[in-house]
Design an enzyme around this catalytic site. Structure first.
Site, PDB file in Angstrom:
ATOM      1  N   LYS A 132      11.196  25.773   7.881  1.00 40.59           N
ATOM      2  CA  LYS A 132      11.355  24.952   9.080  1.00 40.59           C
ATOM      3  C   LYS A 132      10.139  25.177   9.979  1.00 40.59           C
ATOM      4  O   LYS A 132       9.622  26.303  10.048  1.00 40.59           O
ATOM      5  CB  LYS A 132      12.628  25.403   9.795  1.00 40.59           C
ATOM      6  CG  LYS A 132      13.038  24.577  10.998  1.00 40.59           C
ATOM      7  CD  LYS A 132      14.363  25.099  11.559  1.00 40.59           C
ATOM      8  CE  LYS A 132      14.895  24.220  12.673  1.00 40.59           C
ATOM      9  NZ  LYS A 132      16.216  24.701  13.177  1.00 40.59           N
ATOM     10  N   SER A 216      19.257  20.931  13.290  1.00 38.89           N
ATOM     11  CA  SER A 216      17.845  20.746  13.503  1.00 38.89           C
ATOM     12  C   SER A 216      16.980  21.129  12.303  1.00 38.89           C
ATOM     13  O   SER A 216      15.809  20.763  12.286  1.00 38.89           O
ATOM     14  CB  SER A 216      17.403  21.571  14.716  1.00 38.89           C
ATOM     15  OG  SER A 216      17.523  22.942  14.473  1.00 38.89           O
ATOM     16  N   SER A 240      22.524  24.251  13.079  1.00 36.13           N
ATOM     17  CA  SER A 240      21.262  23.687  12.590  1.00 36.13           C
ATOM     18  C   SER A 240      20.873  24.027  11.157  1.00 36.13           C
ATOM     19  O   SER A 240      19.986  23.393  10.605  1.00 36.13           O
ATOM     20  CB  SER A 240      20.120  24.065  13.539  1.00 36.13           C
ATOM     21  OG  SER A 240      20.240  23.332  14.738  1.00 36.13           O
TER      22      SER A 240
END
Lengths: 574, 574
Positions: A132, A216, A240
């Site tokens: 990420k 996310s 997330s």
């Protein structure tokens, strides 16, 4: 005329694309989602060689079995994943940073090491892993979706750590032999269940391009679902990791805070410790997720990150759980699960309800006890989380957007414009309220020992991750199903269960929503649009129960696939 | 004329005294400290029977060996400790609450259980334990030294938990078979290295009544030194377990946060989580402290207190440490210690410096490596701690003193009058600064692996707990020697080393203080006044290294006593 931030964003967006070699570019534009819903499977395969398909569709465990024994070279594996990641990005916009050349150079070094020493560098030798875009990788930018972070270190143009710092997790992954080839898309602020920002724009769900990939850690979910990496790491402060895992048919874990090192990663509202964001791996199998977590723990992160806790991978818990599972396959149920069909505030969509029923029926058929989970109000848990997300009144988000003047996306759940921050006494009161809620939940859990028949409290809770399978843009109205786990700091693993099916998941015309949020969620269900979307659930255990939850998730996932006829031994327990 | 709070305080003070049976009252007033410095040993023994002396001067381990086997009854042991605690209180003012009758009733139940079941209720069966006056015990008041808390639950007259709630630790101690007989004195606010409040007034050091017993768990230190309990629990946010332990010749541990359950205990600035207060046991031997910690962990506190961490007592670490110790007694040094003579800001008094030299010499004689400890600035650590103590700007202290209108003692290190509290962003910035300091310290520790010669980083650090042995009233100028450990959240155990000796611990007339605090501390040393004061040091390990630190502290303590000729097998390792 474009504003300067729009130009900066476009330049960055194009620079990322330009890092994809010409021969890997897809020329004609993609047909719209209405014509081409699902870009996984045969669609993406058309761009790859049979050998690349073989490599990239091998499970995480299967890959390391071959790369750590010299059967496959790191270079061949890395090249295949880079190629597939490049295609994936062009299909759904899932990458923020591409560093294929560095990955190949690393892979070459790994191969040379293997040739010289006749052994792998570590348990992840030659495994391509995605990150990420919160993790710092040497030589690579981190924007976290902010235009104002382009060309800076976390927004600071003069900070010498730019291009130099590596996050602690990155250091450990390299020590384990992993190959890092790309960083994946996030919503700016990280505080959204969709993945959207002004740089890369919108990341779509590869199984159903009408829908979001979730957020996310949305780029992770989309990329791994497209097999553009063999596993990856996201972060989770309200769902997330679990949201994109569930939305993309993957396994993902939200471990308790302190197991995986967060040191040296960028974050939103850094220094907020009332409810900590945690890092968790995602992969296409429970055994893949387990491998990643277990490998990181083998590096003793508590000696390098002061916020990590000295709890190594506890094989004895894993073995004890496997024992319980094996006993259960004999005569009587040895495991007990709580199941939460509805949290009393928002009723999940039909595909979610069906998935819960599928799992409950399966568990009962396997001889396990399933009891309805009616815990202390999840509204309290969600409200605590929401209050903590807003402790700074939105100051951090406002500052980061302000760096470039870019527009904040409406999907972000942060006060905008900012409101006054909370003070020390208010924060202390919130911490106390949270502690009291945790105690209630803990006692409720303990008390189930009286009703499970196993002599123990329940072994885990099966619950939705969201009220819907994936989400339509701008329709993520309720994060209560994921955020309560963050309030609790419990261990939770997503399990892919089924897919939305317009033939069976019909609208319940008789349902009367009980509040406005419930109504908005209810009305957002459209069987036609949702058709084919992956449906995942979460299996939640107590705090620091990662070993047990991953073992149980692997067991349940395997049994689900066995029951549906698609079970394959490669996804079984490590 | 006395104000209403003075009357309330006096009434409470007298009510406590009135709970001491007539036959246990000391009639003539005590001579002044100038005439009667030391009230331990033969002085207090004059009030007790030989059998009471035998029981109360038996080590913690020795007591449970007898009470858990039925050799001694819980009633006889409890009576002896109640009597001695009553005398202790009259000598040094160390008790806030007395509940001897309840203790005896509990002891009777324990004896009945033993008779019926032929086994003890738990590992602490019949062991009289004292508690700092932060713990709630059913039927007993908690004032924490505040006049405004008299007749209330933590200041609230209407809270139904008054006299009802028991702290989680108390519940666990009862489950382990311990007998609770009294609660000990604290400085109001808990934020002081001396123990003083408007109710019980000043708690003196029983070895040297010119000096303070330390704080904030000062009553614990004084009571256990006088053998009025067989062990007890204090709390530590800046040194509050270690200071009274060191000042009174005891062992005491400051464990890392999350090992001992704090749930349901009163506290100052409750909900402040940037630097957490922790509970730690004190006893006259390392094995006693170990027994208390290990017993509490056997109750799985992480299933009952959401802030506890699932780390059971790790016998393997204890055994590995004992292994290292045994190897070291052969030919070459197997252990390595850092030693900190001076933190660079305040020079310790001569008795402390001598104690450090004694330990360093002993360790080297035993074949261990001793290296000088020059870590990242302890000024930063102390400043971080101090900033965090003041996050609320003194609002909590101000509120509690305001309940009755009582005067705040000048020894309290809290802003008075209050200043504005910090906000969410300021607190986050402090949390980040603390994390960065922790990382620096961690790396410094890791890097010692290169210089120890053992292949490992150092095994522990020997350091002062304070720049002085005990302290004269109003002369606690510097808590940096204890508070840095709280900033780090490391495990630290005090070890009694020696006593101040005016014949050898002479003033260094050539020393020029390097700053105002250093000067104040330097000038506060008076060999005549300090003569006879216990001198303790701390042995600090990394976070969650309680098993190792207690094992090493026991070893070092035993070797010190062996070297000085007063070694007795009862204090050896459990």
């Amino acid at each position: 005329m474009a504003t300067s931030w729009e130009i900066a964003a476009k330049t960055k967006r194009e620079a990322v694309l330009d890092l994809i070699p010409k021969e890997w570019r897809i020329q004609p534009p993609l047909p719209p989602a209405g014509e081409l819903r699902d870009v996984t499977g045969s669609y993406i395969q058309q761009f790859l060689s049979p050998r690349e398909i073989e490599i990239t569709e091998t499970d995480t465990i299967g890959i390391v079995q071959r790369t750590t024994t010299g059967e496959w070279t790191a270079v061949e594996v890395t090249k295949a994943f880079c190629h597939r990641a490049a295609i994936a990005h062009q299909l759904v916009n899932c990458l923020h940073e591409i560093f294929f050349e560095a990955a190949l150079a690393d892979a070459k070094r790994l191969d040379a090491y293997f040739v010289e020493h006749k052994r792998p560098t570590g348990p992840l030798h030659g495994l391509p892993i995605s990150l990420k875009d919160q993790f710092h990788v040497k030589g690579v930018e981190t924007t976290m979706g902010y235009v104002g972070w382009i060309g800076t270190f976390e927004g600071d143009k003069t900070d010498p750590r730019r291009f130099e710092l590596e996050s602690e997790l990155v250091r450990e992954l390299r020590a384990l032999g992993a190959v890092l080839h790309c960083k994946t898309s996030v919503p700016a602020t990280l505080m959204s269940g969709e993945t959207i920002n002004n740089i890369i724009e919108y990341t779509w769900n590869p199984k159903n391009r009408h829908l979001s990939c979730g957020g996310s850690s949305g780029g992770e979910g989309a990329l791994i679902a497209l097999r553009g990496s063999a596993g990856g790491f996201g972060t989770d402060i309200g769902g997330s990791v679990r949201i994109p895992a569930a939305f993309n048919g993957l396994y993902g874990i939200r471990p308790s805070a302190g197991r995986i090192p967060y040191l040296g990663a960028a974050n939103s509202m850094d220094g907020q410790i009332s409810l900590r964001s945690v890092i968790g791996p995602l992969a296409s199998s429970a055994s893949g997720v387990k491998l990643l977590l277990k490998s990181v723990l083998s590096q003793h992160p508590w000696l390098y990150d002061p916020l990590c806790v000295e709890i190594p991978w506890r094989s004895e818990i894993e073995e004890h759980t496997l024992d319980l599972i094996q006993k259960s396959s004999s005569s009587q149920g040895q495991l007990a699960f709580g199941i939460m069909y509805d949290d009393g505030f928002v009723k999940p969509h039909p595909p979610i309800t069906r998935a819960l029923q599928v799992v409950a029926t399966l568990l009962q058929k396997l001889g396990h006890k399933v009891i309805e989970w009616k815990p202390p109000s999840h509204a309290t848990a969600a409200e605590l989380a929401s209050t903590i997300y807003g402790l700074d009144g939105g100051a951090d988000a406002s500052k980061q957007f302000g760096l470039s003047g870019e527009t904040m996306m409406p999907q972000v759940i942060i006060p905008n414009p900012p409101v006054p921050p909370k003070n020390a006494m208010e924060i202390a009161a919130i911490n106390i309220a949270k502690r009291e809620y945790l105690k209630l939940y803990m006692d409720y859990w303990n008390d189930t020992a009286a009703s499970t028949g196993t002599g123990r409290p329940i072994d885990g809770v099966i619950a939705p991750v969201a009220p819907h399978a994936a989400v339509q843009p701008m329709k993520y109205f309720y994060v209560g199903y994921s955020a309560f786990v963050n309030t609790l700091d419990y261990s939770s693993v997503t399990i892919p269960v089924t897919e939305a099916d317009k033939a069976v998941d019909v609208v319940d015309g008789n349902y009367t929503p009980i509040n406005d949020t419930d109504r908005a969620v209810y009305e957002s269900y459209d069987p036609e649009i949702y058709h084919g979307a992956p449906v995942g659930l979460q299996l939640m255990g107590r705090r620091f129960q990662e070993e047990k939850m991953l073992t149980l998730a692997g067991y349940i996932g395997d049994e689900l696939r066995r029951a549906s006829g698609s079970w394959s031994p490669i996804s079984s327990q490590l």
